[in-house]
Design a protein around this motif. Structure first.
Motif, mmCIF file in Angstrom:
data_model
loop_
_atom_site.group_PDB
_atom_site.id
_atom_site.type_symbol
_atom_site.label_atom_id
_atom_site.label_comp_id
_atom_site.label_asym_id
_atom_site.label_seq_id
_atom_site.Cartn_x
_atom_site.Cartn_y
_atom_site.Cartn_z
ATOM 1 N N UNK A 9 -13.266 67.586 -24.222
ATOM 2 C CA UNK A 9 -14.460 67.128 -25.213
ATOM 3 C C UNK A 9 -14.392 67.844 -26.515
ATOM 4 N N UNK A 10 -13.700 68.543 -26.921
ATOM 5 C CA UNK A 10 -13.389 69.437 -28.114
ATOM 6 C C UNK A 10 -11.919 69.611 -28.298
ATOM 7 N N UNK A 11 -11.592 69.977 -29.830
ATOM 8 C CA UNK A 11 -10.203 70.103 -29.903
ATOM 9 C C UNK A 11 -9.744 71.567 -29.605
ATOM 10 N N UNK A 12 -8.509 71.729 -29.091
ATOM 11 C CA UNK A 12 -7.836 72.965 -28.517
ATOM 12 C C UNK A 12 -6.454 73.119 -29.325
ATOM 13 N N UNK A 13 -6.127 74.480 -29.381
ATOM 14 C CA UNK A 13 -4.755 74.709 -29.923
ATOM 15 C C UNK A 13 -3.491 74.454 -28.772
ATOM 16 N N UNK A 21 8.232 74.755 -25.108
ATOM 17 C CA UNK A 21 8.911 74.194 -26.067
ATOM 18 C C UNK A 21 8.927 72.344 -25.927
ATOM 19 N N UNK A 22 9.157 72.070 -24.925
ATOM 20 C CA UNK A 22 9.207 70.746 -24.288
ATOM 21 C C UNK A 22 7.755 70.163 -24.581
ATOM 22 N N UNK A 23 6.694 70.977 -24.329
ATOM 23 C CA UNK A 23 5.366 70.611 -24.577
ATOM 24 C C UNK A 23 5.331 70.325 -25.955
ATOM 25 N N UNK A 24 5.267 71.160 -26.691
ATOM 26 C CA UNK A 24 5.171 71.235 -28.364
ATOM 27 C C UNK A 24 6.257 70.102 -29.236
ATOM 28 N N UNK A 25 7.356 69.679 -28.484
ATOM 29 C CA UNK A 25 8.022 68.678 -28.857
ATOM 30 C C UNK A 25 7.278 67.347 -28.740
ATOM 31 N N UNK A 26 6.819 67.145 -27.725
ATOM 32 C CA UNK A 26 6.044 66.019 -27.163
ATOM 33 C C UNK A 26 4.672 65.869 -27.700
ATOM 34 N N UNK A 27 4.184 66.959 -28.160
ATOM 35 C CA UNK A 27 2.827 66.917 -28.797
ATOM 36 C C UNK A 27 3.297 66.519 -30.235
ATOM 37 N N UNK A 28 4.153 66.951 -30.950
ATOM 38 C CA UNK A 28 4.469 66.798 -32.197
ATOM 39 C C UNK A 28 4.752 65.308 -32.295
ATOM 40 N N UNK A 82 -6.346 77.871 -40.799
ATOM 41 C CA UNK A 82 -5.901 79.362 -41.034
ATOM 42 C C UNK A 82 -4.415 79.278 -40.839
ATOM 43 N N UNK A 83 -3.765 80.297 -41.132
ATOM 44 C CA UNK A 83 -2.381 80.746 -41.135
ATOM 45 C C UNK A 83 -1.749 80.401 -39.456
ATOM 46 N N UNK A 84 -0.870 79.683 -39.145
ATOM 47 C CA UNK A 84 -0.332 79.293 -38.253
ATOM 48 C C UNK A 84 -1.234 78.932 -37.013
ATOM 49 N N UNK A 85 -2.286 78.463 -37.018
ATOM 50 C CA UNK A 85 -3.338 78.057 -36.312
ATOM 51 C C UNK A 85 -3.674 76.576 -36.349
ATOM 52 N N UNK A 86 -3.159 75.638 -35.262
ATOM 53 C CA UNK A 86 -3.663 74.393 -35.494
ATOM 54 C C UNK A 86 -4.234 73.876 -34.100
#
Length: 89
Positions: A36-40, A58-65, A79-83
Motif C-alpha cells: 500500500x506504500x513504498x518501502x526500502x 544480493x540476489x534480491x537487490x540485483x533483481x530489484x535493480x 537522503x543519503x543511501x536511503x531508497x
C-alpha cells in the motif's frame, strides 16, 4: 500440420535457470504490487522472506535493480543511501 515451435534453434530456448530467474522476479514484482506504500529494499527483502521466499539479499537487490531499469518499479531517493521502491501503475 507441423508445429513449427518445436523446431526452434536451441539458442532461442529458455533454460531452466532463466525460467527460475523470471519466476523469482515475477514474485518480487507481485509482492511490490500488493504493497500500500513504498518501502526500502531491506524491508521488501524481509517481507519476501516472511512469506516464504528464500533469497539472498544480493540476489534480491540485483533483481530489484532490473525491475527499476525496466520501469516496472520506481526508485525514490530520500537522503543519503536511503531508497524507497513502489510499483509504477
Amino acid at each position: 500440420m507441423i508445429n513449427q515451435s518445436q523446431f526452434r534453434s536451441s539458442k532461442s530456448r529458455i533454460t531452466k535457470q532463466q525460467e527460475e530467474y523470471n519466476r523469482i522476479t515475477d514474485q518480487i514484482l507481485s509482492y511490490i504490487k500488493n504493497l500500500t506504500e513504498e518501502e526500502d529494499a531491506e524491508t521488501l527483502w524481509f517481507g519476501m522472506r516472511a512469506v516464504g521466499h528464500e533469497l539472498s539479499i544480493s540476489s534480491f537487490n540485483s533483481k530489484l535493480k532490473k525491475l527499476v531499469e525496466a520501469d516496472l518499479v520506481e526508485k525514490r531517493s530520500a537522503g543519503y543511501n536511503k531508497h524507497f521502491y513502489r510499483f509504477i501503475k
